[in-house]
Design a protein around this motif. Structure first.
Motif, PDB file in Angstrom:
ATOM      1  N   LEU A   1      42.282  15.984  57.820  1.00 16.40           N
ATOM      2  CA  LEU A   1      42.906  14.431  58.714  1.00 16.40           C
ATOM      3  C   LEU A   1      43.319  13.805  58.145  1.00 16.40           C
ATOM      4  CD1 LEU A   1      44.110  14.994  61.517  1.00 16.40           C
ATOM      5  CD2 LEU A   1      41.944  14.255  62.566  1.00 16.40           C
ATOM      6  N   ARG A   2      42.838  12.376  57.916  1.00 17.56           N
ATOM      7  CA  ARG A   2      43.149  11.665  56.841  1.00 17.56           C
ATOM      8  C   ARG A   2      44.291  11.527  56.102  1.00 17.56           C
ATOM      9  NH1 ARG A   2      38.461  10.064  57.119  1.00 17.56           N
ATOM     10  NH2 ARG A   2      37.567  10.391  55.424  1.00 17.56           N
ATOM     11  N   ALA A   3      44.352  12.701  55.525  1.00 14.98           N
ATOM     12  CA  ALA A   3      44.821  13.127  53.833  1.00 14.98           C
ATOM     13  C   ALA A   3      46.398  13.079  54.535  1.00 14.98           C
ATOM     14  CB  ALA A   3      44.511  13.960  53.286  1.00 14.98           C
ATOM     15  N   LEU A   4      46.322  14.466  56.151  1.00 14.64           N
ATOM     16  CA  LEU A   4      47.302  14.423  56.470  1.00 14.64           C
ATOM     17  C   LEU A   4      47.783  13.057  57.162  1.00 14.64           C
ATOM     18  CD1 LEU A   4      46.265  17.297  57.833  1.00 14.64           C
ATOM     19  CD2 LEU A   4      47.972  18.087  56.035  1.00 14.64           C
ATOM     20  N   GLU A   5      47.008  12.538  57.686  1.00 25.20           N
ATOM     21  CA  GLU A   5      47.918  11.195  58.567  1.00 25.20           C
ATOM     22  C   GLU A   5      48.293  10.066  57.498  1.00 25.20           C
ATOM     23  OE1 GLU A   5      46.348   7.965  61.856  1.00 25.20           O
ATOM     24  OE2 GLU A   5      45.110   9.168  60.935  1.00 25.20           O
TER      25      GLU A   5
ATOM     26  N   LEU B   1      53.606   0.597  56.729  1.00 21.71           N
ATOM     27  CA  LEU B   1      52.314   0.833  55.691  1.00 21.71           C
ATOM     28  C   LEU B   1      51.374  -0.592  55.960  1.00 21.71           C
ATOM     29  CD1 LEU B   1      55.288  -1.505  53.149  1.00 21.71           C
ATOM     30  CD2 LEU B   1      54.341   0.283  52.782  1.00 21.71           C
ATOM     31  N   ALA B   2      51.214  -0.845  57.348  1.00 19.34           N
ATOM     32  CA  ALA B   2      50.028  -1.590  58.006  1.00 19.34           C
ATOM     33  C   ALA B   2      49.042  -0.657  58.074  1.00 19.34           C
ATOM     34  CB  ALA B   2      50.836  -2.579  59.709  1.00 19.34           C
ATOM     35  N   SER B   3      49.771   0.997  58.954  1.00 17.13           N
ATOM     36  CA  SER B   3      48.567   1.226  58.863  1.00 17.13           C
ATOM     37  C   SER B   3      47.905   2.290  57.158  1.00 17.13           C
ATOM     38  CB  SER B   3      49.476   2.939  59.747  1.00 17.13           C
ATOM     39  OG  SER B   3      50.246   2.433  60.868  1.00 17.13           O
ATOM     40  N   ILE B   4      48.881   2.328  56.564  1.00 20.96           N
ATOM     41  CA  ILE B   4      48.332   2.694  55.037  1.00 20.96           C
ATOM     42  C   ILE B   4      47.138   1.989  54.569  1.00 20.96           C
ATOM     43  CG2 ILE B   4      48.674   3.262  52.409  1.00 20.96           C
ATOM     44  CD1 ILE B   4      51.334   4.179  53.612  1.00 20.96           C
ATOM     45  N   ALA B   5      47.425   0.476  55.210  1.00 21.85           N
ATOM     46  CA  ALA B   5      46.433  -0.314  54.724  1.00 21.85           C
ATOM     47  C   ALA B   5      45.058  -0.189  55.283  1.00 21.85           C
ATOM     48  CB  ALA B   5      46.969  -2.028  54.954  1.00 21.85           C
ATOM     49  N   ARG B   6      44.926   0.364  56.245  1.00 22.55           N
ATOM     50  CA  ARG B   6      43.961  -0.025  56.838  1.00 22.55           C
ATOM     51  C   ARG B   6      43.259   0.888  56.770  1.00 22.55           C
ATOM     52  NH1 ARG B   6      47.193  -1.672  61.301  1.00 22.55           N
ATOM     53  NH2 ARG B   6      47.322   0.516  62.267  1.00 22.55           N
ATOM     54  N   ILE B   7      44.108   2.101  57.268  1.00 24.26           N
ATOM     55  CA  ILE B   7      43.404   3.920  57.124  1.00 24.26           C
ATOM     56  C   ILE B   7      42.801   3.677  55.749  1.00 24.26           C
ATOM     57  CG2 ILE B   7      43.229   6.238  57.027  1.00 24.26           C
ATOM     58  CD1 ILE B   7      45.564   5.637  58.936  1.00 24.26           C
ATOM     59  N   THR B   8      43.405   3.439  54.271  1.00 24.03           N
ATOM     60  CA  THR B   8      42.683   3.196  53.704  1.00 24.03           C
ATOM     61  C   THR B   8      41.817   2.240  53.141  1.00 24.03           C
ATOM     62  OG1 THR B   8      44.555   1.894  52.036  1.00 24.03           O
ATOM     63  CG2 THR B   8      44.658   4.050  52.059  1.00 24.03           C
ATOM     64  N   ALA B   9      41.602   1.162  54.262  1.00 21.66           N
ATOM     65  CA  ALA B   9      40.589   0.206  53.770  1.00 21.66           C
ATOM     66  C   ALA B   9      39.389   1.006  54.386  1.00 21.66           C
ATOM     67  CB  ALA B   9      40.718  -0.282  54.361  1.00 21.66           C
ATOM     68  N   GLY B  10      39.072   1.822  55.156  1.00 21.09           N
ATOM     69  CA  GLY B  10      38.412   2.433  56.269  1.00 21.09           C
ATOM     70  C   GLY B  10      38.718   2.083  57.486  1.00 21.09           C
ATOM     71  N   GLU B  11      39.190   1.177  58.043  1.00 21.11           N
ATOM     72  CA  GLU B  11      39.541   0.611  59.168  1.00 21.11           C
ATOM     73  C   GLU B  11      39.655   1.031  60.517  1.00 21.11           C
ATOM     74  OE1 GLU B  11      41.542  -3.332  58.676  1.00 21.11           O
ATOM     75  OE2 GLU B  11      40.621  -3.873  57.188  1.00 21.11           O
TER      76      GLU B  11
ATOM     77  N   PRO C   1      51.008  -0.947  46.231  1.00 24.34           N
ATOM     78  CA  PRO C   1      49.982  -1.568  46.437  1.00 24.34           C
ATOM     79  C   PRO C   1      48.282  -1.205  47.025  1.00 24.34           C
ATOM     80  CG  PRO C   1      51.071  -3.380  47.516  1.00 24.34           C
ATOM     81  CD  PRO C   1      51.978  -1.849  46.629  1.00 24.34           C
ATOM     82  N   TYR C   2      49.301   0.210  47.232  1.00 22.50           N
ATOM     83  CA  TYR C   2      48.070   1.402  47.980  1.00 22.50           C
ATOM     84  C   TYR C   2      47.779   2.209  47.142  1.00 22.50           C
ATOM     85  CZ  TYR C   2      49.397  -1.901  51.500  1.00 22.50           C
ATOM     86  OH  TYR C   2      49.612  -3.342  52.316  1.00 22.50           O
ATOM     87  N   GLU C   3      49.105   2.923  45.966  1.00 15.94           N
ATOM     88  CA  GLU C   3      49.070   3.850  45.095  1.00 15.94           C
ATOM     89  C   GLU C   3      47.980   4.394  45.394  1.00 15.94           C
ATOM     90  OE1 GLU C   3      51.310   6.263  41.189  1.00 15.94           O
ATOM     91  OE2 GLU C   3      51.385   3.698  41.832  1.00 15.94           O
ATOM     92  N   SER C   4      46.874   3.909  44.346  1.00 14.12           N
ATOM     93  CA  SER C   4      45.417   4.544  43.838  1.00 14.12           C
ATOM     94  C   SER C   4      44.636   4.736  45.376  1.00 14.12           C
ATOM     95  CB  SER C   4      44.656   3.362  43.403  1.00 14.12           C
ATOM     96  OG  SER C   4      44.599   2.115  43.339  1.00 14.12           O
TER      97      SER C   4
END
Length: 444
Positions: free
Chosen positions: A406-410, A433-443, A283-286
């Motif tokens: 930095l965001r891409a490396l994280e 997975l929870a971190s990926i969801a938050r970071i990609t959502a800009g949270e 779900p987070y690929e794109s």
């Protein structure tokens, strides 16, 4: 043929049970002894061996006794002609002999046990193995020394030894002094360093702070007695100082758009591999790919240098005089060429930011979802991430100024964590997975 050849069948059964062996998921069809050097003869006997397996070569110290004491029974490998062979790192007497070899600057059939220039080593120290490690094994000698034995045998420059020597040469105050080394031609087998007695591990301090916060229902992170933000700030300063010391000792450079393109492509390739193994990541690929691509839009030149390479809260120790960074080996599973390459110091920053997230969420693993605890964990993470970056910025460039990279490396690190947790600790998969969801959502 070596003395250990008759142990081949026993090693086939014993080796996959060892935490440091990396080939557990492969078919271990054979184990052979490429080399075996006697370091101490008699009873007990100490043999240094290099094992060849389908997963690569591994270092093994083997003890041999007619009768094995009960406290060494767990280390037993097998028996040949009335002699019991066992893993010698658990044998106080034999490991004491290893320290003597280093102190006396000894050669043994091509293996060099050598003190560092100017180091005076007192060998009469009781040896004690460190049980918590996995990819390598360490032995503590009294309150003075710690010897790290690299399990994987890899030819080429060892970043752990190289960087410690370089940092020592410029007087870095954030490392444990290197005191000796065990080498075999182009292979570093072990490093002896000062033991930082009484030091507290960063992970233990951080997770204790999280527990304090979780126990206080009505207080914010800044109000809890165990607030970690001050230490996070000082840790950020220390990491920036180590980066500056590495630049002073070994220089630095800049990479253009071509190398940045290659780095982003490597992120995409890692994502491709993990997506094929972990459907929960789909779900987070794109969103992940969009962040990776955004990293290309930053500065056309990226500063690069030697870095720690595997920085997290378990790789830092708090002593009475400040933070110390340990284990400059880099990610053990990465190719040696990659670990010895110049890279952006933001990789170390990203690794530490990920570690703060892990520390905050570790109490939530395996528990039913608790919105209040989740909010408090995120509050702790945000406070300490900012404090770390503030501390780093006081000494060096503010890592947040290159937010897209930095965001891409994280996130690249988080994708790596997804693969690791899926294969080793499925219950922890929710953390990255929870971190990926938050970071990609800009949270975050």
């Amino acid at each position: 043929m070596t003395e250990l050849t008759p142990l081949a069948d026993a090693l086939l059964e014993w080796l996959p049970q060892q935490r440091w062996f990396g080939g557990k998921n492969r078919d271990l069809s054979e184990v052979s002894t490429r080399d075996a050097v006697t370091l101490l003869d008699g009873d007990p006997k100490l043999v240094h061996a290099v094992l060849s397996t389908p997963d690569g070569e591994y270092q093994l110290l083997v003890g041999r006794r007619r009768e094995v004491p009960e406290h060494l029974a767990h280390a037993r490998i097998g028996e040949v002609d009335g002699h019991v062979y066992y893993e010698a790192v658990h044998d106080t007497e034999l490991m004491g002999h290893l320290l003597t070899l280093i102190a006396e600057d000894t050669w043994a059939d091509g293996i060099h046990f050598a003190p560092e220039p100017g180091a005076v080593i007192v060998p009469e120290q009781r040896a004690k193995p460190v049980s918590a490690e996995q990819s390598n094994t360490s032995v503590i000698y009294g309150s003075e020394y710690i010897l790290k034995l690299f399990r994987r045998v890899v030819a080429g420059p060892n970043p752990d030894l190289q960087l410690h020597r370089a940092l020592q040469a410029v007087g870095s105050k954030h490392i444990a002094r290197p005191l000796g080394a065990i080498t075999d031609e182009f292979v570093v087998l072990g490093i002896l360093q000062e033991f930082l007695q009484g030091a507290a591990e960063g992970w233990a301090m951080a997770t204790a702070s999280v527990r304090d916060l979780m126990a206080e229902a009505d207080l914010h992170a800044a109000e809890v007695g165990g607030d970690f933000a001050g230490e996070a700030f000082r840790l950020g300063q220390s990491v920036a100082e180590v980066h500056a010391d590495l630049r002073k000792a070994l220089g630095s450079g800049q990479e253009g758009p071509e190398r940045l393109y290659e780095a982003v492509q490597a992120m995409h390739r890692r994502l491709d591999t993990v997506l094929a193994e972990v459907p929960e990541l789909a779900p987070y690929e794109s969103a992940l790919r969009a962040v990776f691509e955004q990293a290309r839009t930053g500065p056309s030149l990226v500063d690069v240098q030697f870095i720690h390479g595997d920085l997290h809260l378990g790789q830092v120790l708090r002593t009475a005089t400040g933070w110390k960074l340990i284990d400059f080996e880099g990610e053990p599973a990465a190719p040696l060429a990659e670990r010895n390459a110049l890279r952006s110091p933001l990789r170390d920053v990203a690794g530490m930011l990920r570690s703060f997230d892990y520390a905050a969420q570790q109490l939530l693993v395996g528990n039913p979802s608790d919105r209040q605890l989740e909010v408090r964990a995120r509050e702790w993470t945000a406070r300490n991430r900012e404090a770390f970056c503030d501390g780093y910025a006081e000494v060096g460039d503010d890592p947040r100024a290159q937010g897209s990279l930095l965001r891409a490396l994280e996130l690249d690190k988080a994708v790596y964590e997804v693969a690791y947790e899926h294969g080793n600790r499925p219950d922890w998969l929710t953390v990255p997975l929870a971190s990926i969801a938050r970071i990609t959502a800009g949270e975050d």
